[in-house]
Scaffold this motif. Structure first.
Motif, mmCIF file in Angstrom:
data_model
loop_
_atom_site.group_PDB
_atom_site.id
_atom_site.type_symbol
_atom_site.label_atom_id
_atom_site.label_comp_id
_atom_site.label_asym_id
_atom_site.label_seq_id
_atom_site.Cartn_x
_atom_site.Cartn_y
_atom_site.Cartn_z
ATOM 1 N N VAL A 136 -36.901 -39.534 116.435
ATOM 2 C CA VAL A 136 -37.928 -40.574 116.388
ATOM 3 C C VAL A 136 -37.371 -41.900 115.865
ATOM 4 O O VAL A 136 -38.133 -42.801 115.540
ATOM 5 C CB VAL A 136 -39.140 -40.134 115.518
ATOM 6 N N TRP A 137 -36.059 -42.037 115.804
ATOM 7 C CA TRP A 137 -35.469 -43.224 115.199
ATOM 8 C C TRP A 137 -35.862 -44.502 115.931
ATOM 9 O O TRP A 137 -36.195 -45.498 115.314
ATOM 10 C CB TRP A 137 -33.950 -43.097 115.103
ATOM 11 N N LEU A 138 -35.878 -44.484 117.272
ATOM 12 C CA LEU A 138 -36.218 -45.693 118.015
ATOM 13 C C LEU A 138 -37.695 -46.027 117.858
ATOM 14 O O LEU A 138 -38.066 -47.188 117.647
ATOM 15 C CB LEU A 138 -35.860 -45.527 119.493
ATOM 16 N N ARG A 139 -38.547 -45.013 117.922
ATOM 17 C CA ARG A 139 -39.978 -45.215 117.757
ATOM 18 C C ARG A 139 -40.278 -45.731 116.339
ATOM 19 O O ARG A 139 -41.049 -46.665 116.167
ATOM 20 C CB ARG A 139 -40.717 -43.900 118.013
ATOM 21 N N ALA A 140 -39.668 -45.141 115.337
ATOM 22 C CA ALA A 140 -39.896 -45.567 113.949
ATOM 23 C C ALA A 140 -39.347 -46.972 113.713
ATOM 24 O O ALA A 140 -39.995 -47.787 113.053
ATOM 25 C CB ALA A 140 -39.254 -44.574 112.985
#
Length: 182
Positions: free
Chosen positions: A125-129
């Motif tokens: 979820v790094w890009l979403r976060a």
């Protein structure tokens, strides 16, 4: 020990919400106006970030939670990371000591940042976060620079130029020369 941990966990939400400024003040539409200059916008930004820091943190946390709600494993990972931050960094009053070795707070912070980044990448979820936090920070900067500071409590606000201003109108403290004749 366990009772102290449990009571600390119970008191944390009350202390956080108690430290938040009233949401009516935060969202007061009559306090919004365009700054007259870049310097005015910078002053507003610093003062509002100082005054409403808990409100801004709550908003960013809610946005991040909404983003992560579709990934239950990410929520579990971030609860674990949040607890690690709480117990290893924020809730400690004495230095962290492991096997008799005292660990500096900076080292603890770097390790926890690494843990946070690792959990972001591992859970996918790094890009979403990152997008959510980036958007949230942009909105908060916009709010902080457009909200006037005239109605805020003056003793709560710290000027970014505090050390320079504290001696500007003060008396002679012996370390500086007397420039009254100039």
């Amino acid at each position: 020990m366990a009772n102290q941990v449990i009571s600390g966990i119970k008191e944390t939400p009350q202390s956080i919400t108690g430290a938040a400024r009233p949401w009516g003040d935060f969202l007061d539409l009559s306090a919004f106006s365009f700054p007259s200059s870049i310097a005015d916008a910078t002053t507003r930004l610093t003062q509002n970030l100082t005054h409403f820091r808990i409100n801004y943190s709550i908003i960013l946390s809610i946005l991040l939670a909404i983003t992560l709600i579709t990934r239950p494993i990410a929520i579990l990972a971030f609860v674990a990371v949040g607890l690690a931050w709480f117990f290893l960094y924020f809730a400690r009053e004495e230095p962290l000591s492991i096997f008799g070795l005292t660990i500096d707070d900076g080292v603890v912070a770097v390790l926890l940042i690494g843990l946070t980044i690792g959990s972001l990448v591992t859970t996918g979820v790094w890009l979403r976060a990152l997008t959510t936090v980036g958007f949230g920070v942009l909105v908060l900067i916009l709010h902080a620079s457009l909200r006037g500071t005239d109605d805020l409590v003056s003793d709560d606000l710290e000027s970014p130029y505090g050390p320079m201003l504290s001696t500007a109108g003060g008396g002679n403290d012996g370390a500086r020369g007397d420039y009254s004749g100039i």
